[in-house]
Design a protein around this motif. Structure first.
Motif, mmCIF file in Angstrom:
data_model
loop_
_atom_site.group_PDB
_atom_site.id
_atom_site.type_symbol
_atom_site.label_atom_id
_atom_site.label_comp_id
_atom_site.label_asym_id
_atom_site.label_seq_id
_atom_site.Cartn_x
_atom_site.Cartn_y
_atom_site.Cartn_z
ATOM 1 N N LYS A 1 19.065 0.481 29.647
ATOM 2 C CA LYS A 1 18.961 1.710 28.848
ATOM 3 C C LYS A 1 19.623 2.882 29.561
ATOM 4 O O LYS A 1 20.233 3.744 28.916
ATOM 5 C CB LYS A 1 17.492 2.005 28.545
ATOM 6 C CG LYS A 1 16.877 1.011 27.563
ATOM 7 C CD LYS A 1 15.378 1.205 27.419
ATOM 8 C CE LYS A 1 14.770 0.139 26.507
ATOM 9 N NZ LYS A 1 13.290 0.234 26.450
ATOM 10 N N ASN B 1 22.858 4.865 27.929
ATOM 11 C CA ASN B 1 22.737 6.291 27.639
ATOM 12 C C ASN B 1 23.658 7.160 28.488
ATOM 13 O O ASN B 1 23.904 8.317 28.145
ATOM 14 C CB ASN B 1 21.281 6.739 27.812
ATOM 15 C CG ASN B 1 20.420 6.367 26.634
ATOM 16 O OD1 ASN B 1 20.552 6.930 25.550
ATOM 17 N ND2 ASN B 1 19.551 5.387 26.815
ATOM 18 N N GLY C 1 27.484 4.906 27.292
ATOM 19 C CA GLY C 1 27.705 4.508 25.909
ATOM 20 C C GLY C 1 27.720 2.991 25.749
ATOM 21 O O GLY C 1 27.587 2.251 26.726
ATOM 22 N N CYS D 1 21.929 15.461 28.944
ATOM 23 C CA CYS D 1 21.434 14.083 28.773
ATOM 24 C C CYS D 1 19.962 14.100 28.377
ATOM 25 O O CYS D 1 19.084 13.720 29.162
ATOM 26 C CB CYS D 1 21.633 13.286 30.061
ATOM 27 S SG CYS D 1 23.342 12.930 30.441
ATOM 28 N N LYS E 1 18.360 12.238 26.409
ATOM 29 C CA LYS E 1 17.752 10.911 26.359
ATOM 30 C C LYS E 1 17.239 10.489 27.731
ATOM 31 O O LYS E 1 16.181 9.858 27.845
ATOM 32 C CB LYS E 1 18.755 9.880 25.822
ATOM 33 C CG LYS E 1 18.175 8.481 25.646
ATOM 34 C CD LYS E 1 16.980 8.465 24.703
ATOM 35 C CE LYS E 1 16.421 7.060 24.542
ATOM 36 N NZ LYS E 1 15.181 7.060 23.741
ATOM 37 N N LEU E 2 17.960 10.849 28.790
ATOM 38 C CA LEU E 2 17.499 10.509 30.141
ATOM 39 C C LEU E 2 16.253 11.303 30.506
ATOM 40 O O LEU E 2 15.393 10.807 31.242
ATOM 41 C CB LEU E 2 18.606 10.770 31.165
ATOM 42 C CG LEU E 2 19.857 9.888 31.093
ATOM 43 C CD1 LEU E 2 20.707 10.082 32.335
ATOM 44 C CD2 LEU E 2 19.509 8.425 30.927
ATOM 45 N N ILE F 1 13.530 9.370 28.844
ATOM 46 C CA ILE F 1 13.244 8.128 29.568
ATOM 47 C C ILE F 1 12.330 8.412 30.760
ATOM 48 O O ILE F 1 11.349 7.694 30.994
ATOM 49 C CB ILE F 1 14.543 7.439 30.022
ATOM 50 C CG1 ILE F 1 15.247 6.801 28.822
ATOM 51 C CG2 ILE F 1 14.267 6.391 31.103
ATOM 52 C CD1 ILE F 1 16.617 6.230 29.141
#
Length: 306
Positions: free
Chosen positions: A39, A43, A46, A291, A293-294, A297
């Motif tokens: 993941k 992320n 790509g 980022c 999404k990070l 996470i």
């Protein structure tokens, strides 16, 4: 096809190319995890042919390390299912791990021409991972009350591969070396926080969620961070009682005493605070990289109940 499924198919194609029915049969019993490292790659870099290949390589390395880890720990369960060593014995588990490591390194060579740093980064992290495993075995010989030794061990054993994954993914995304190092720091902190949370959950979660009894780490000889903090909070009598229970099949009364004192001492809260601080520092390291999404996470990993 979803990217995570593409990664699994890539790994399957690697195994089929070995022309080893026995390896394929043993591999069927492997339990798929959260694929955290994949993941990260997806992320950061790509979804493309190169990122799928990198993910497959890293997942094979992670699987190999877990196969060896289960043998070392004599762990008969992995994610609520029988481990490979429980099914096929230690020798087969070790050799399957060796096959996964070797095949991963063979495929890693594909990056040598365009991204010459990536094979070195990933390979070096596996060296650190192995050194961390040696340190973990050494520390398990007795009760370890040294926080620094614990943190140094998990930085190698758990964080090194996650750190190198984020670093390699950033290079794959053609980030500058300076920016790639920011992702590397994020990965290191994610790995450290991940292990600390895992260690906390071994105490605070349930057998149903863990797939193994609570306090398994302590019984197996792992003095994780909450126990280190607990030890230093106790008087001499309590310290001796805790050390006496270490690596033993403890009674229910002793278990309740340990759990009660872990809570009363603030050892779990203190451990969680360190994980959270590491997570926040990791997020800060990529604050200029857009980022989100990070960030999610990291937050989800710290706040998880398993």
């Amino acid at each position: 096809m979803e990217a995570l499924e593409q990664i699994k198919e890539k790994i399957q194609s690697f195994l089929e190319a070995l022309d080893s029915p026995l390896t394929l049969e043993l591999s069927k019993h492997l339990q798929s995890g959260k694929m955290l490292r994949s993941k990260l790659v997806l992320n950061i870099a790509g979804v493309n042919e190169e990122s799928i290949l990198l993910c497959a390589v890293i997942e094979m390395i992670q699987s190999a390390s877990l196969l060896h880890d289960d043998v070392i720990d004599n762990a008969l369960m992995r994610r609520s299912k029988p481990s490979i060593n429980a099914i096929a014995g230690d020798k087969n588990a070790i050799m399957l791990g060796d096959v996964f490591y070797s095949k991963a390194f063979c495929e890693l060579v594909a990056f040598s021409k365009e991204y010459p740093q990536i094979p070195h980064i990933i390979s070096d992290s596996v060296v650190k991972l192995s050194l961390g495993e040696i340190e973990d075995v050494y520390l398990s010989q007795g009760f370890n009350a040294d926080e620094r030794k614990y943190l140094a061990m998990i930085e190698k054993k758990t964080a090194a591969l996650i750190e190198s994954t984020a670093f390699a993914a950033a290079l794959l995304a053609k980030k500058s070396l300076n920016d790639a190092k920011k992702f590397s720091l994020y990965g290191r902190n994610l790995g450290m926080a991940f292990q600390i949370i895992d260690d906390i959950l071994d105490i605070t979660s349930t057998q149903e969620k863990l797939g193994k009894p609570i306090l398994s780490d302590f019984k197996e000889g792992k003095t994780t961070l909450p126990y280190i903090y607990l030890y230093h909070s106790l008087q001499e009598e309590g310290k001796e009682r805790l050390k006496k229970a270490f690596k033993q099949e403890i009674s229910r009364d002793e278990m309740m005493w340990i759990l009660e004192n872990l809570k009363k001492s603030g050892a779990i809260t203190r451990s969680f605070r360190l994980a959270k601080n590491l997570g926040e520092a990791g997020i800060e390291s990529i604050s200029d990289q857009s980022c989100n999404k990070l960030v999610s996470i990291m937050q989800e990993m710290i706040d998880r109940d398993f």
